[in-house]
Design an enzyme around this catalytic site. Structure first.
Site, PDB file in Angstrom:
ATOM      1  N   GLU A  40       0.831  -1.198   0.000  1.00 16.43           N
ATOM      2  CA  GLU A  40       0.000   0.000   0.000  1.00 16.43           C
ATOM      3  C   GLU A  40       0.876   1.263   0.000  1.00 16.43           C
ATOM      4  OE1 GLU A  40      -3.404   1.953   2.956  1.00 16.43           O
ATOM      5  OE2 GLU A  40      -1.821   0.680   3.778  1.00 16.43           O
ATOM      6  N   LYS A 118      -9.967   2.149  -1.281  1.00 10.54           N
ATOM      7  CA  LYS A 118     -10.017   1.615   0.081  1.00 10.54           C
ATOM      8  C   LYS A 118     -11.286   2.066   0.800  1.00 10.54           C
ATOM      9  CE  LYS A 118      -6.976   1.428   4.178  1.00 10.54           C
ATOM     10  NZ  LYS A 118      -5.704   1.964   4.724  1.00 10.54           N
ATOM     11  N   CYS A 155      -4.957  -2.986   3.675  1.00 11.45           N
ATOM     12  CA  CYS A 155      -4.478  -2.708   5.023  1.00 11.45           C
ATOM     13  C   CYS A 155      -5.584  -2.753   6.078  1.00 11.45           C
ATOM     14  CB  CYS A 155      -3.734  -1.366   5.022  1.00 11.45           C
ATOM     15  SG  CYS A 155      -2.640  -1.096   6.438  1.00 11.45           S
TER      16      CYS A 155
END
Length: 266
Positions: A40, A118, A155
């Protein structure tokens, strides 16, 4: 499916442009793999919040262009980690930020085949929630060779199992998770990756960051976990490449041998 997980290490002294060139060269070295995965925000800096606005780019900006060329040159499907995305058309999300933490996936010919914004932003009101809009879409991509489908997440998403249930129900047999997960909570990173594999009977390909930047030591420990919860490979804390043969047929076999998913009731 032969997978290369590139656990990139970096610090504040390395200019972003130089890092992009270095990582593109590293991707080109992975010829012979089917899938290559990066962490990321490895280019703009996972915790470099103050730099994000200046380092934001459209998906077809310099970072994306470099990654597309690297994927084509290596002949690999490339999950290029994520960028700080600023769309060219001035698009803004519901909160009006105009920036997203966006993952980019390229085919072996260099074409962009998927983006994922995300959904869960880390920062408890600061960092990502203050600077970025949240993604809204569940995204899956076909794995190389037609061996299955991979759900995309990033993440902090790893802490939200309902996302992975939705991907499972959409047909996922694998999850690809780039991250900038800090060393302070690296035990959570390793544990949650195993949990997502075990509870959903999916392969987890989890690529973390190494090094220290913006005052934050990164956790490393990138990992590939089988659908039965076996660690097929685990990195240390420095820059490292994991090269792993993943038997995707074993996902179907395990689901048949231990049909836990058939017992879901809620």
């Amino acid at each position: 499916m032969k997978v290369a997980v590139l656990q990139v290490a970096y610090g504040d002294a390395e200019p972003m442009d130089e890092r992009v060139d270095r990582v593109a060269a590293l991707v080109r070295e992975q010829r012979g793999h089917d899938l290559v995965v990066l962490p990321e925000l490895w280019a703009p800096g996972g915790f470099a919040y103050r730099e994000w606005d200046d380092r934001a780019q459209p998906v077809d900006g310099p970072i994306g262009t470099a990654m597309a060329r690297a994927a084509r040159d290596a002949g690999v499907v490339l999950h290029a980690g994520s960028i700080v995305e600023r769309p060219r058309d001035g698009e803004t999300g519901p909160e009006g930020r105009g920036l997203w933490n966006t993952s980019l996936v390229y085919a072996a010919d260099g074409s962009l085949v998927a983006t994922y914004r995300k959904i869960h932003r880390f920062g408890f009101g600061a960092g990502e929630p203050r600077l970025m809009d949240a993604g809204e879409d569940i995204v899956l991509v076909d794995l190389p060779g037609g061996v299955g489908r991979a759900g995309l997440s990033t993440c902090y998403d790893l802490r939200f199992p309902e996302l992975y249930r939705l991907q499972l129900d959409a047909g996922a047999t694998a999850f690809v998770v780039p991250a900038a997960w800090p060393a302070a909570r690296v035990r959570h990173w390793t544990l949650l990756a195993h949990a997502r594999a075990i509870e959903d009977q999916c392969v987890v390909i989890a690529c973390n960051t190494a090094g220290t930047h913006a005052g934050t030591e990164m956790g490393g420990h990138s990992q590939v976990i089988s659908a039965s919860g076996e660690a097929l490979a685990m990195a240390g804390t420095s820059e490292q490449v994991l090269s792993v043969e993943v038997d995707m047929d074993a996902v179907t076999t395990w689901r048949e041998q231990f049909p836990v998913l058939q017992d879901r009731r809620l």
